[in-house]
Design a protein around this motif. Structure first.
Motif, PDB file in Angstrom:
ATOM      1  N   GLY A 194       0.962  -1.036   0.105  1.00 57.17           N
ATOM      2  CA  GLY A 194       0.256  -0.135  -0.218  1.00 57.17           C
ATOM      3  C   GLY A 194       1.074   1.173  -0.196  1.00 57.17           C
ATOM      4  O   GLY A 194       0.396   2.533  -0.816  1.00 57.17           O
ATOM      5  N   VAL A 195       1.844   1.701   1.150  1.00 55.84           N
ATOM      6  CA  VAL A 195       2.686   2.536   0.950  1.00 55.84           C
ATOM      7  C   VAL A 195       3.512   2.685  -0.862  1.00 55.84           C
ATOM      8  O   VAL A 195       3.759   3.546  -0.445  1.00 55.84           O
ATOM      9  N   ALA A 196       3.902   1.182  -0.975  1.00 53.77           N
ATOM     10  CA  ALA A 196       4.742   2.303  -2.447  1.00 53.77           C
ATOM     11  C   ALA A 196       3.714   1.898  -2.758  1.00 53.77           C
ATOM     12  O   ALA A 196       4.305   3.391  -4.229  1.00 53.77           O
ATOM     13  N   SER A 197       3.199   1.708  -3.509  1.00 59.27           N
ATOM     14  CA  SER A 197       1.495   2.305  -4.330  1.00 59.27           C
ATOM     15  C   SER A 197       1.406   3.802  -4.167  1.00 59.27           C
ATOM     16  O   SER A 197       1.117   4.391  -4.623  1.00 59.27           O
ATOM     17  N   LEU A 198       0.805   3.695  -2.761  1.00 59.54           N
ATOM     18  CA  LEU A 198       1.532   5.367  -2.677  1.00 59.54           C
ATOM     19  C   LEU A 198       1.769   6.483  -2.954  1.00 59.54           C
ATOM     20  O   LEU A 198       2.092   7.708  -4.060  1.00 59.54           O
ATOM     21  N   MET A 199       3.544   5.771  -2.496  1.00 57.15           N
ATOM     22  CA  MET A 199       3.902   6.882  -3.082  1.00 57.15           C
ATOM     23  C   MET A 199       4.019   7.319  -4.592  1.00 57.15           C
ATOM     24  O   MET A 199       5.320   8.097  -4.997  1.00 57.15           O
ATOM     25  N   ARG A 200       3.774   5.598  -5.686  1.00 53.99           N
ATOM     26  CA  ARG A 200       3.864   5.942  -7.044  1.00 53.99           C
ATOM     27  C   ARG A 200       2.950   6.973  -7.786  1.00 53.99           C
ATOM     28  O   ARG A 200       3.844   7.633  -8.741  1.00 53.99           O
TER      29      ARG A 200
END
Ligand code: HEM
Length: 249
Positions: free
Chosen positions: A215-221
């Motif tokens: 979730g955090v990786a997607s948000l950062m993208r």
């Protein structure tokens, strides 16, 4: 005359309904995190996923209202789930104090987890409502550029970050407690019960960490696209193949 005893089945039925709505929501969130993370694969993958939910591959054209209907149904399930959960909230300051003392004195894992669930559930009531309202009202504004721009220009990312932590922790703890409640992970002998619970907790912590990482990786993208792509003219994302087809016509 003998007095007839009737058992009130309502509390058990309400409990079952609460578990059922909880499982549906947990499955939904698992799917949501996966679909959302297509942005980590490529813009085209997230675009294709959006088209899928708009029914493009079934009807040959996009129908964003399908997303509104889906989001309204999810909102309805959340409301039912929350109303059923409200029955178990401490309803007065006195009850709250008793519960707090109990948690501190017992230093009991499962009681602390229940408190975490109450707090994240309460937070989600506000955070999820904002997100779902946007999805219902503007279903056509989803895509690699539109979603990313919402994160940055409309400052939605702090809300999404809080929502992500609240929903993943709430769902993880909820499913853990559900498994214990319905006795699905019990040992035959009492002495193995503690070990079983500890194992189940470890699995739960692992899954929660995994979901949070994705979730955090997607948000950062999304934030990265939102800050680097100029969405000033509001032009929507289109895959290269569509752009080329358009030029040929
Ligand atoms: C059918 C209902 C839903 C739809 C169509 C939907 C769609 C989306 C979309 C398109 C995004 C990307 C950002 C944006 O465009 O604004 C997003 C992000 C997010 N959504 Fe939903 N959502 C729904 C329900 C929910 C629910 C019920 C929750 C939690 C209770 C939730 C939690 C999140 C979170 C935490 C993010 C941040 C993304 C991340 O960290 O990977 N969504 N959602």
């Amino acid at each position: 005359m003998k007095k007839k005893f009737t058992i009130n089945k309502m509390p058990a039925r309400l409990d079952f309904l609460q578990s059922l709505t909880g499982i549906i929501l947990a499955l939904f969130i698992t799917g949501h995190i996966m679909f959302e993370s297509t942005i980590l694969v490529s813009n085209d993958a997230m675009y294709a996923m959006t088209q899928f939910f708009e029914g493009y591959y079934f009807f040959g054209e996009r129908h964003p209202w399908i997303i509104s209907v889906l989001a309204s149904s999810i909102l309805f399930i959340i409301i039912v789930h929350a109303i059923l959960a409200l029955r178990k909230f401490p309803s007065s300051y006195r009850q709250y104090k008793v519960m707090k003392e109990h948690t501190v004195r017992m230093n009991h894992h499962d009681t602390s987890l229940w408190v975490i669930q109450v707090v994240t559930g309460f937070a989600m009531f506000f955070l999820a409502s904002v997100h779902l309202y946007i999805m219902i009202a503007q279903p056509e504004m989803i895509g690699p550029y539109a979603s990313s721009d919402r994160m940055v220009s409309e400052m939605m990312w702090p809300l999404y970050l809080m929502l992500l932590f609240a929903v993943v922790i709430h769902a993880g703890v909820g499913i853990y407690r559900l498994i214990l409640k319905w006795g699905l992970f019990e040992a035959d002998q009492q002495k193995f019960m503690k070990q079983r619970r500890a194992l189940l907790r470890t699995i739960m912590y692992f899954v929660v960490t995994l979901y949070l990482a994705v979730g955090v990786a997607s948000l950062m993208r999304y934030i990265d696209i939102g800050t680097t792509h100029d969405y000033g003219d509001g032009e929507r994302y289109h895959p290269q193949s569509e752009v080329e087809q358009g030029a040929e016509k």
